[in-house]
Design a protein around this motif. Structure first.
Motif, PDB file in Angstrom:
ATOM      1  N   PHE A  79      85.837  41.912  45.774  1.00 13.67           N
ATOM      2  CA  PHE A  79      84.551  42.182  45.121  1.00 13.67           C
ATOM      3  C   PHE A  79      83.453  41.242  45.648  1.00 13.67           C
ATOM      4  N   LEU A  80      83.760  39.934  45.737  1.00 11.14           N
ATOM      5  CA  LEU A  80      82.756  38.967  46.188  1.00 11.14           C
ATOM      6  C   LEU A  80      82.388  39.190  47.656  1.00 11.14           C
ATOM      7  N   SER A  81      83.385  39.552  48.478  1.00 13.85           N
ATOM      8  CA  SER A  81      83.109  39.823  49.900  1.00 13.85           C
ATOM      9  C   SER A  81      82.165  41.011  50.044  1.00 13.85           C
ATOM     10  N   ARG A  82      82.390  42.051  49.231  1.00 19.46           N
ATOM     11  CA  ARG A  82      81.506  43.229  49.270  1.00 19.46           C
ATOM     12  C   ARG A  82      80.106  42.900  48.770  1.00 19.46           C
ATOM     13  N   SER A  83      80.004  41.855  47.936  1.00 15.82           N
ATOM     14  CA  SER A  83      78.689  41.439  47.414  1.00 15.82           C
ATOM     15  C   SER A  83      77.949  40.526  48.386  1.00 15.82           C
ATOM     16  N   GLY A  84      78.531  40.295  49.556  1.00 15.86           N
ATOM     17  CA  GLY A  84      77.847  39.501  50.578  1.00 15.86           C
ATOM     18  C   GLY A  84      78.253  38.043  50.638  1.00 15.86           C
ATOM     19  N   TYR A  85      79.216  37.660  49.801  1.00 17.59           N
ATOM     20  CA  TYR A  85      79.702  36.270  49.820  1.00 17.59           C
ATOM     21  C   TYR A  85      80.750  36.116  50.922  1.00 17.59           C
ATOM     22  N   SER A  86      80.795  34.932  51.504  1.00 17.17           N
ATOM     23  CA  SER A  86      81.845  34.669  52.501  1.00 17.17           C
ATOM     24  C   SER A  86      82.762  33.568  51.981  1.00 17.17           C
ATOM     25  N   VAL A  87      84.067  33.753  52.199  1.00 16.49           N
ATOM     26  CA  VAL A  87      85.037  32.757  51.735  1.00 16.49           C
ATOM     27  C   VAL A  87      84.978  31.561  52.677  1.00 16.49           C
ATOM     28  N   THR A  88      85.049  30.351  52.134  1.00 14.06           N
ATOM     29  CA  THR A  88      84.921  29.141  52.970  1.00 14.06           C
ATOM     30  C   THR A  88      86.257  28.795  53.622  1.00 14.06           C
ATOM     31  N   HIS A  89      86.185  28.127  54.774  1.00 17.43           N
ATOM     32  CA  HIS A  89      87.399  27.725  55.493  1.00 17.43           C
ATOM     33  C   HIS A  89      88.119  26.587  54.773  1.00 17.43           C
ATOM     34  N   ALA A  90      87.341  25.704  54.129  1.00 14.58           N
ATOM     35  CA  ALA A  90      87.934  24.513  53.511  1.00 14.58           C
ATOM     36  C   ALA A  90      88.670  24.830  52.220  1.00 14.58           C
TER      37      ALA A  90
END
Length: 492
Positions: free
Chosen positions: A148-159
């Protein structure tokens, strides 16, 4: 219980079907809990239907179970940034979070007790959605939220895979996911508002307003910044173990005390010791001042003696004297990373291994610390300090990545203060070769980082080495001085 069943039916969690011939359905049970506010008053009564997932068989009705949760260091970094930049911290809670996860296996469950179908009492529930208690439920839920968050334009952090960031024209919106608890912050007010609305449309959300209480941690916004503590937890801990009226003391451990694994009288029942130490470990989330003492006492969980129990009770007496202490993150500070590392050479009397201690601050607030016995015996003070520096360097690498992911660029050499001149020189160039050739290769990680100018090793006077707090018992004056430098202080 009625509310829970209604929620499950609205979510179309299962279909009632005749029991397949060769299938043994897993059972379920009701779990009851009283949810309390930080002041101890009753907020609500909660009933939850859980599947008895322990009867599931690997490969048959589940595969992968691992699910990510946010690191506590990430939470502290977010609080430090929010205090520094005066960001609002919002908290949201997902109602029946695990029920949103999709199942990729056929799982059958018995009907809930007290709510059996009167027409077909012999039918079973064929699960369509994940249910609390199922082994794969946390993983399925994380996948749903991340999608859901990825579709909302958020990117998951590497850390940290539980941290999602959306940068828009120099403004930030940040979402931190800890199972069904969400912290939302940043300076992009429009995007934060939109995200909260979208979450409420997609999932059943509970709006909890400004962040006040998170995983048993109390977050208090003051004029100076953000204060993080576990006052209620500490009080409950003292009450549980009958130490609420004990005599307070100024340090958690006697200076220069030598603990031994085999000296002293055996305890009749070691359970209370293990409960005490386990409870104190959770208190170290906001109390770096007791980290070393708790770390030492956790070495004797297997076979504790009476002297060890007395030492743990001393920690409780110290907690009594500092019950309202916590971490303060001041606003308007220069938001730069700085680290301190130290080692107590051959400090463990049983194994003669050294203890590594390091601490990192962002601005004036403490965000990460460690007090840990080294895995092997060091042959010199230099080697012990060098190993501590190498361990601190690993943490710097991760913290740098985290800060860059949060668009707080670390474009400077992170200072790491060490009070051993030889260790500083060894990190800067390969001197003393004959005496250090046995030092394992992976400890030279620090040297590589220094040569790449990502870390700047600096000499500091022993009297100013705040990481000393994580390697040995200190005198009252020194202990209180270092505690003050870590910004561990009383609630205002």
């Amino acid at each position: 219980m009625g509310e829970e069943i209604t929620a499950l039916e609205q979510n179309q969690t299962w279909d009632l079907v005749p029991k397949p011939r060769d299938v043994k359905p897993i059972s379920c049970k009701w779990v009851y809990k009283i949810k309390r506010r930080p002041n101890g008053s009753v907020e609500r009564y909660k009933a939850r239907l859980v599947a008895r997932g322990f009867s599931q068989q690997y490969g048959l009705d589940y595969d992968e179970t691992f699910s990510l949760v946010a690191k506590l260091t990430t939470v502290r970094v977010l609080l430090a940034l929010a205090a520094n930049k005066d960001w609002n911290l919002y908290q949201m809670d997902v109602k029946n979070a695990f029920l949103h996860g999709e199942l990729d296996r056929e799982i059958y469950m018995t009907q809930p007790m007290g709510f059996e179908n009167k027409v077909h009492p012999e039918y079973v529930c064929k699960l369509k959605k994940a249910l609390y208690g199922l082994k794969q439920a946390p993983r399925a839920w994380y996948g749903k939220m991340a999608e859901f968050l990825s579709r909302s334009g958020y990117s998951v952090t590497h850390a940290d895979s539980s941290l999602f960031v959306k940068a828009n024209g120099g403004k930030l919106a940040i979402v931190l996911v800890y199972v069904d608890d969400l912290i939302i912050t940043g300076d992009d007010k429009e995007e934060i508002h939109r995200t909260k609305e979208n979450l409420s449309v997609r999932f059943q959300m509970k709006e909890l307003g400004q962040l006040k209480h998170f995983l048993g941690l109390e977050v208090d916004r003051t004029q100076e910044g953000i204060f993080l503590c576990q006052q209620k937890y500490a009080k409950d801990l003292l009450q549980k173990f009958g130490m609420l009226e004990c005599k307070p003391i100024s340090t958690p451990m006697e200076p220069n005390v030598k603990m031994c694994a085999y000296e002293g009288k055996d305890l009749e029942d070691a359970t209370i010791y293990r409960q005490l130490v386990g409870s104190l470990i959770y208190l170290t989330l906001t109390r770096p001042d007791i980290s070393y003492a708790v770390g030492v006492m956790s070495r004797y969980m297997q076979n504790p003696k009476k002297s060890h129990l007395d030492a743990v009770r001393r920690i409780l007496r110290y907690v009594k004297s500092t019950i309202d202490y916590g971490l303060l993150y001041k606003k308007g500070e220069d938001c730069k990373l700085v680290g301190y590392c130290d080692a107590d050479y051959a400090g463990d009397h049983d194994t003669r291994r050294s203890t590594t201690g390091y601490v990192f601050k962002l601005g004036s607030g403490t965000i990460s610390w460690c007090s840990k016995r080294q895995p092997t015996v060091s042959l010199s003070t230099t080697e012990a300090e060098y190993r501590a520096a190498a361990m601190a360097a690993q943490e710097i690498t991760w913290l740098t990545q985290l800060m860059n992911d949060l668009h707080q660029l670390v474009d400077y050499s992170v200072p790491l203060y060490c009070d051993n001149q030889s260790a500083v020189r060894l990190a800067e160039n390969p001197v003393f070769h004959a005496r250090t050739k046995h030092v394992e290769i992976h400890y030279h990680f620090i040297r590589e980082k220094v040569l790449q100018e990502e870390i700047g090793m600096r000499r500091i006077n022993t009297d100013d080495q705040v990481a000393d707090l994580f390697t040995k018992g200190l005198s009252t004056g020194k202990f209180e001085n270092f505690r003050r430098q870590l910004n561990v202080m009383q609630r205002m």
